[in-house]
Design a protein around this motif. Structure first.
Motif: not given
Length: 142
Positions: A14-17, A21-23, A139-142
Protein backbone atom coordinates in the motif's frame (compact mmCIF):
# COMPACT_ATOMS: atom_id res chain seq x y z
CA UNK A 1 -24.67 14.27 -11.85
CA UNK A 2 -22.93 11.01 -12.68
CA UNK A 3 -20.27 9.33 -10.56
CA UNK A 4 -17.59 6.88 -11.66
CA UNK A 5 -15.84 4.24 -9.55
CA UNK A 6 -12.90 2.13 -10.75
CA UNK A 7 -10.84 -0.42 -8.84
CA UNK A 8 -7.52 -1.99 -9.79
CA UNK A 9 -5.35 -4.38 -7.78
CA UNK A 10 -1.55 -4.22 -7.81
CA UNK A 11 1.07 -6.60 -6.41
CA UNK A 12 2.83 -3.89 -4.40
CA UNK A 13 2.61 -2.62 -0.85
CA UNK A 14 0.00 0.00 0.00
CA UNK A 15 2.84 2.44 0.74
CA UNK A 16 4.34 1.93 -2.74
CA UNK A 17 0.96 2.37 -4.42
CA UNK A 18 0.29 5.52 -2.42
CA UNK A 19 3.65 6.96 -3.50
CA UNK A 20 2.86 6.11 -7.13
CA UNK A 21 -0.39 8.10 -7.05
CA UNK A 22 0.87 11.10 -5.09
CA UNK A 23 4.55 11.79 -5.82
CA UNK A 24 5.21 13.93 -8.89
CA UNK A 25 8.05 11.76 -10.23
CA UNK A 26 5.75 8.73 -10.32
CA UNK A 27 2.64 10.62 -11.45
CA UNK A 28 4.43 11.87 -14.56
CA UNK A 29 5.12 8.27 -15.63
CA UNK A 30 1.46 7.21 -15.76
CA UNK A 31 -0.70 10.35 -15.77
CA UNK A 32 -2.97 10.59 -18.80
CA UNK A 33 -4.22 7.99 -21.24
CA UNK A 34 -1.70 5.70 -22.92
CA UNK A 35 0.26 7.48 -25.63
CA UNK A 36 0.08 10.87 -23.89
CA UNK A 37 2.91 12.74 -22.26
CA UNK A 38 2.86 15.64 -19.79
CA UNK A 39 5.04 18.50 -21.08
CA UNK A 40 3.81 20.98 -18.44
CA UNK A 41 2.63 20.40 -14.90
CA UNK A 42 2.52 21.47 -11.32
CA UNK A 43 1.51 18.18 -9.73
CA UNK A 44 2.27 17.26 -6.17
CA UNK A 45 -0.47 15.29 -4.50
CA UNK A 46 1.56 14.94 -1.29
CA UNK A 47 0.19 18.26 0.02
CA UNK A 48 -2.95 20.35 -0.32
CA UNK A 49 -2.99 23.19 -2.81
CA UNK A 50 -3.44 23.94 -6.50
CA UNK A 51 -2.28 21.62 -9.27
CA UNK A 52 -2.44 21.41 -13.07
CA UNK A 53 -1.24 19.25 -15.93
CA UNK A 54 -1.12 19.58 -19.68
CA UNK A 55 -1.40 16.25 -21.48
CA UNK A 56 -0.25 16.00 -25.10
CA UNK A 57 -1.15 13.29 -27.59
CA UNK A 58 1.00 12.00 -30.47
CA UNK A 59 -0.53 14.58 -32.85
CA UNK A 60 0.53 17.42 -30.56
CA UNK A 61 -2.96 18.25 -29.27
CA UNK A 62 -2.87 19.58 -25.72
CA UNK A 63 -5.40 19.01 -22.96
CA UNK A 64 -5.17 21.02 -19.74
CA UNK A 65 -6.81 20.00 -16.48
CA UNK A 66 -6.43 21.65 -13.10
CA UNK A 67 -7.78 21.71 -9.61
CA UNK A 68 -6.97 21.83 -5.94
CA UNK A 69 -5.74 19.00 -3.74
CA UNK A 70 -8.41 18.97 -1.02
CA UNK A 71 -7.10 16.30 1.34
CA UNK A 72 -4.01 14.19 1.86
CA UNK A 73 -4.20 11.23 4.21
CA UNK A 74 -1.08 9.04 3.80
CA UNK A 75 -1.04 6.18 3.07
CA UNK A 76 -4.81 5.84 2.64
CA UNK A 77 -6.19 8.54 0.35
CA UNK A 78 -5.82 11.78 -1.53
CA UNK A 79 -8.58 13.92 -3.01
CA UNK A 80 -8.60 16.71 -5.55
CA UNK A 81 -10.91 18.80 -7.68
CA UNK A 82 -10.77 18.38 -11.45
CA UNK A 83 -11.77 20.69 -14.31
CA UNK A 84 -10.80 20.71 -17.98
CA UNK A 85 -9.73 23.96 -19.60
CA UNK A 86 -11.01 25.15 -22.97
CA UNK A 87 -8.91 26.61 -25.80
CA UNK A 88 -9.04 30.01 -24.05
CA UNK A 89 -7.66 28.43 -20.85
CA UNK A 90 -10.99 28.89 -19.04
CA UNK A 91 -11.88 26.17 -16.53
CA UNK A 92 -15.02 24.19 -17.17
CA UNK A 93 -17.30 22.29 -14.83
CA UNK A 94 -15.59 21.03 -11.70
CA UNK A 95 -15.74 17.46 -10.43
CA UNK A 96 -13.93 15.69 -7.58
CA UNK A 97 -11.55 12.72 -7.59
CA UNK A 98 -10.51 10.57 -4.64
CA UNK A 99 -7.77 7.95 -4.79
CA UNK A 100 -8.18 5.42 -1.96
CA UNK A 101 -5.60 2.73 -1.19
CA UNK A 102 -6.76 -0.54 0.39
CA UNK A 103 -4.56 -3.43 1.49
CA UNK A 104 -5.38 -6.78 -0.15
CA UNK A 105 -4.11 -10.31 0.41
CA UNK A 106 -1.78 -9.94 -2.59
CA UNK A 107 -0.81 -6.28 -2.32
CA UNK A 108 -2.90 -3.15 -2.65
CA UNK A 109 -6.02 -1.91 -4.42
CA UNK A 110 -6.50 1.56 -5.87
CA UNK A 111 -10.06 2.82 -5.85
CA UNK A 112 -10.76 5.87 -7.99
CA UNK A 113 -13.97 7.71 -7.19
CA UNK A 114 -14.66 10.51 -9.68
CA UNK A 115 -17.82 12.35 -8.65
CA UNK A 116 -20.07 15.00 -10.19
CA UNK A 117 -19.17 14.26 -13.81
CA UNK A 118 -22.27 15.72 -15.36
CA UNK A 119 -23.78 13.05 -17.60
CA UNK A 120 -23.27 9.47 -18.76
CA UNK A 121 -21.23 10.47 -21.83
CA UNK A 122 -18.78 12.51 -19.76
CA UNK A 123 -18.53 9.65 -17.27
CA UNK A 124 -17.87 7.12 -20.07
CA UNK A 125 -15.09 9.33 -21.50
CA UNK A 126 -13.46 9.62 -18.06
CA UNK A 127 -13.78 5.87 -17.53
CA UNK A 128 -11.83 5.28 -20.77
CA UNK A 129 -9.19 7.82 -19.76
CA UNK A 130 -8.72 6.52 -16.23
CA UNK A 131 -8.70 2.89 -17.40
CA UNK A 132 -5.98 3.67 -19.94
CA UNK A 133 -3.98 5.61 -17.33
CA UNK A 134 -4.24 2.65 -14.96
CA UNK A 135 -2.64 0.47 -17.64
CA UNK A 136 0.40 2.76 -17.53
CA UNK A 137 0.35 2.71 -13.72
CA UNK A 138 0.42 -1.11 -13.85
CA UNK A 139 3.49 -0.95 -16.11
CA UNK A 140 5.22 1.41 -13.68
CA UNK A 141 4.54 -0.91 -10.75
CA UNK A 142 5.70 -4.13 -12.46
Amino acid sequence: MTDLRLERDFSVSPDRLYKAVTARADLLKWWGPEGMDVPEDDMDFTKTGPWFSVMRNSEGQRYKVSGHVTHVSPPKSVGFTWAWHDDSDQRGAESHVTFTIEQTETGARLVIDHRDLGDDEISANHEKGWSSSLNDLAKLLQ
